[in-house]
Enzyme design. Structure first.
Site, short mmCIF file in Angstrom:
data_model
loop_
_atom_site.label_atom_id
_atom_site.label_comp_id
_atom_site.label_asym_id
_atom_site.label_seq_id
_atom_site.Cartn_x
_atom_site.Cartn_y
_atom_site.Cartn_z
N TRP A 1 0.86 -1.18 0.00
CA TRP A 1 0.00 0.00 0.00
C TRP A 1 0.90 1.23 0.00
O TRP A 1 1.87 1.29 0.75
CB TRP A 1 -0.92 0.05 1.23
CG TRP A 1 -1.66 1.36 1.24
CD1 TRP A 1 -2.71 1.71 0.46
CD2 TRP A 1 -1.34 2.53 2.03
NE1 TRP A 1 -3.07 3.02 0.70
CE2 TRP A 1 -2.25 3.54 1.66
CE3 TRP A 1 -0.37 2.82 2.99
CZ2 TRP A 1 -2.22 4.82 2.22
CZ3 TRP A 1 -0.33 4.09 3.55
CH2 TRP A 1 -1.26 5.08 3.17
N GLU B 1 -2.97 -3.02 -2.55
CA GLU B 1 -4.12 -2.43 -1.85
C GLU B 1 -4.44 -1.03 -2.38
O GLU B 1 -3.61 -0.14 -2.37
CB GLU B 1 -3.82 -2.34 -0.34
CG GLU B 1 -4.95 -1.70 0.46
CD GLU B 1 -4.64 -1.60 1.95
OE1 GLU B 1 -3.49 -1.92 2.36
OE2 GLU B 1 -5.54 -1.19 2.70
N LYS C 1 -6.87 2.57 -2.49
CA LYS C 1 -7.46 3.49 -1.52
C LYS C 1 -8.23 4.55 -2.27
O LYS C 1 -7.94 4.85 -3.43
CB LYS C 1 -6.36 4.09 -0.66
CG LYS C 1 -6.87 4.97 0.47
CD LYS C 1 -5.83 5.09 1.57
CE LYS C 1 -6.22 6.12 2.60
NZ LYS C 1 -5.41 6.02 3.82
N ASP D 1 -9.74 -3.19 1.38
CA ASP D 1 -9.84 -2.66 2.75
C ASP D 1 -11.25 -2.09 2.91
O ASP D 1 -11.68 -1.26 2.10
CB ASP D 1 -8.76 -1.58 2.94
CG ASP D 1 -8.76 -0.98 4.33
OD1 ASP D 1 -9.84 -0.58 4.81
OD2 ASP D 1 -7.68 -0.88 4.95
N HIS E 1 -11.87 1.63 2.39
CA HIS E 1 -11.28 2.32 1.24
C HIS E 1 -12.24 2.55 0.08
O HIS E 1 -11.82 2.62 -1.08
CB HIS E 1 -10.04 1.56 0.76
CG HIS E 1 -8.87 1.71 1.69
ND1 HIS E 1 -7.60 1.35 1.38
CD2 HIS E 1 -8.81 2.21 2.94
CE1 HIS E 1 -6.79 1.60 2.40
NE2 HIS E 1 -7.51 2.12 3.37
N HIS F 1 -8.77 -6.44 4.32
CA HIS F 1 -8.40 -5.63 5.47
C HIS F 1 -9.71 -5.31 6.18
O HIS F 1 -10.45 -4.42 5.75
CB HIS F 1 -7.66 -4.35 5.05
CG HIS F 1 -6.19 -4.52 5.01
ND1 HIS F 1 -5.30 -3.48 4.83
CD2 HIS F 1 -5.42 -5.63 5.17
CE1 HIS F 1 -4.06 -3.95 4.86
NE2 HIS F 1 -4.11 -5.24 5.05
N ASP G 1 -12.26 6.91 5.98
CA ASP G 1 -11.41 5.75 6.27
C ASP G 1 -10.79 5.89 7.66
O ASP G 1 -9.59 6.01 7.83
CB ASP G 1 -10.31 5.69 5.19
CG ASP G 1 -9.34 4.56 5.40
OD1 ASP G 1 -9.76 3.52 5.93
OD2 ASP G 1 -8.16 4.72 5.04
N ASP H 1 -10.68 3.83 10.27
CA ASP H 1 -10.06 2.66 10.91
C ASP H 1 -10.57 2.43 12.34
O ASP H 1 -9.78 2.08 13.23
CB ASP H 1 -8.53 2.76 10.87
CG ASP H 1 -7.99 2.65 9.46
OD1 ASP H 1 -8.12 1.58 8.86
OD2 ASP H 1 -7.47 3.66 8.94
N ASP I 1 -7.25 -4.38 9.90
CA ASP I 1 -6.59 -3.08 9.72
C ASP I 1 -7.42 -1.98 10.40
O ASP I 1 -8.15 -1.26 9.73
CB ASP I 1 -6.40 -2.78 8.23
CG ASP I 1 -5.52 -1.55 8.01
OD1 ASP I 1 -4.92 -1.08 8.99
OD2 ASP I 1 -5.47 -1.05 6.86
C1 RNT Z 1 -3.83 2.69 4.67
C2 RNT Z 1 -3.99 1.24 4.40
C3 RNT Z 1 -2.90 0.37 4.94
C4 RNT Z 1 -2.47 0.75 6.34
C5 RNT Z 1 -1.54 -0.24 7.00
C6 RNT Z 1 -0.88 0.33 8.19
O1 RNT Z 1 -4.94 3.42 4.34
O2 RNT Z 1 -5.23 0.79 4.85
O3 RNT Z 1 -3.29 -0.95 4.87
O4 RNT Z 1 -3.56 0.96 7.18
O5 RNT Z 1 -0.68 -0.73 6.07
ZN ZN Z 2 -5.57 -1.36 4.79
#
Ligand code: RNT
Ligand code: ZN
Length: 419
Positions: A181, A224, A226, A257, A260, A284, A292, A294, A324
């Site tokens: 990523w 990955e 985003k 993810d 994302h 993720h 995003d 998290d 994640d």
């Molecule tokens: C960032 C991505 C990525 C990170 C990690 C720490 O937006 O989601 O996966 O969160 O690699």
């Molecule tokens: Zn991620």
């Protein structure tokens, strides 16, 4: 009759085999992300900060500051989690002599402590190059940078990461997912959207062309995408379309993810679509709140539906389930435990789905029955199956484990200096 026995009968009456669900759950490892323990800081410098639109908010006391604290916390979390686990590392968590090497020069020798630890625990490892939180990523570009020297540094870092991953995999006899990523993108409208994407594709080609020799079979490449990040609102080089195209044409794994995508998009719905075209899927599991963000994974419908699709689509053998999320505003041990147990529950619920009845109703055109099955199934006693899973693994059940977190907080976390 135990609560599990009666639950098993209830599920059996729906054509669902609860014992078989638990057997498959036992064969489905969850990859625990090391970065929940220290807000993505890493070990390179004490005040590490992910940067690049990857933001952990909050300053709850007790965060891990080094390898021994982080592994102690991980062991505590693992003691509260029923079922198999893996450890997902970022390159910025190099332990052994890491200060002497920049990221493009890292090798498995810098991860010896992690290797021993994973070996001792019988866990698999997953790996991530860290293309952020570094002076050469300060202007927001890495693999797509216009300066070939900066690009080369990050290409070399990703090549080093694949080699480390393959070495971990070979040493553990257990393949490692290496997930790339990058934060590349712009705050405002760019003049050139194509150039950085051409450069990213070239950089990825150079990375994946690096020869891993006989350990190649122990590395699984993933990419990955985003949507955007804080400070990177207008243009993300590695967008979903970019990586879906790249993963399909180069047959590498695609990482989806959960945070994302636009908030109203269904990641669950994407799974059957992408799995027709890519060899493997990395999830993720995360929870975006408005963006995003998290947040800690809840057992909410998007998470349940995502794992439901993985299971009923028959994709579990081609799917890697990773976490994640990182919440620095609450107890980190509890955050890890809540999010992971919810992910495990979502897998279990997918495994307990009444799929043959659902498809029978659908195939006969009985859409009302299909809806009734989906909705009535929600009240089946799956909690007794989850309890049974916890008991079989000698883990505390729901409503019990938080006391163990309190005890650990009191005896261990409260001793950390910033408290
Ligand atoms: C960032 C991505 C990525 C990170 C990690 C720490 O937006 O989601 O996966 O969160 O690699
Ligand atoms: Zn991620």
């Amino acid at each position: 009759m135990t609560p599990y026995d009666s639950a098993r009968e209830r599920f059996a009456a729906w054509g669902i085999d609860a014992d078989a669900a638990l057997t498959t759950l036992d064969a489905t490892p969850i990859s625990l992300h090391c970065w929940q323990g220290d807000d993505v800081a890493g070990f390179e410098n004490a005040s590490g900060n992910a940067g690049s639109g990857c933001v952990a908010t909050g300053n709850h006391p007790g965060k891990a500051r080094n390898f021994s604290e982080l592994t102690s916390d991980l062991e505590q979390v693992a003691s509260l989690l029923p079922g198999p686990l893996r450890i997902n590392l970022h390159a910025s968590y190099a332990t052994d002599n890491a200060a002497k090497a920049d990221r493009d020069a890292l090798t498995i020798a810098h991860f010896g402590s992690w290797l021993d630890w994973a070996k001792d625990r019988g866990w698999g490892v997953d790996f991530n190059p860290t293309c952020f939180g570094h002076s050469l990523a300060a202007d927001g570009f890495t693999l797509s940078h216009r300066d070939p020297a900066v690009r080369k540094f990050w290409i070399d870092h990703c090549i080093a990461s694949r080699r480390i991953a393959a070495a971990f995999g070979e040493a553990l006899n257990n393949p490692v997912v290496t997930n790339i990523w990058i934060p590349d993108g712009t705050k405002d409208r760019p003049a050139d959207r194509l150039g950085p994407r051409e450069r990213l594709a070239e950089s990825l080609d150079a990375i994946f062309a690096s020869d891993l020799g006989s350990s190649a079979a122990f590395n699984i490449d993933a990419v990955e995408s985003k949507l955007f990040g804080i400070g990177v609102e207008s243009y993300t080089v590695g967008s979903h379309e970019f990586y879906l195209g790249y993963a399909a044409s180069h047959q590498v794994a695609l990482c989806l993810d959960a945070g994302h995508f636009h908030p109203t998009e269904s990641v669950a719905d994407k799974i059957s679509a992408v799995m027709l075209h890519v060899p493997r899927l990395l999830l993720h599991v995360s929870r975006g709140v408005r963006w995003d963000s998290d947040h800690v994974v809840m057992l909410d419908d998007p998470t349940r539906e995502m794992l439901h699709e993985v299971v009923v689509g028959g994709f579990l053998p081609r799917t890697h389930v990773g976490l994640d999320f990182f919440d620095a505003s609450i107890n980190r041990i509890a955050a890890w435990t809540i999010g992971t147990r919810n992910t495990q529950k979502a897998v279990l619920l997918g495994l307990l789905a009444p799929q043959s009845r659902l498809t029978a109703a659908e195939n006969s055109g009985d859409d009302a029955r299909r809806l009734s099955l989906f909705e009535d199934w929600r009240s089946l006693p799956w909690g007794a199956v989850w309890d049974e899973h916890c008991v079989r693994h000698d883990r505390l059940r729901d409503g019990e484990w938080m006391n163990a977190v309190d005890a650990y907080t009191k005896t261990v976390l409260s001793g950390r200096s910033e408290l």
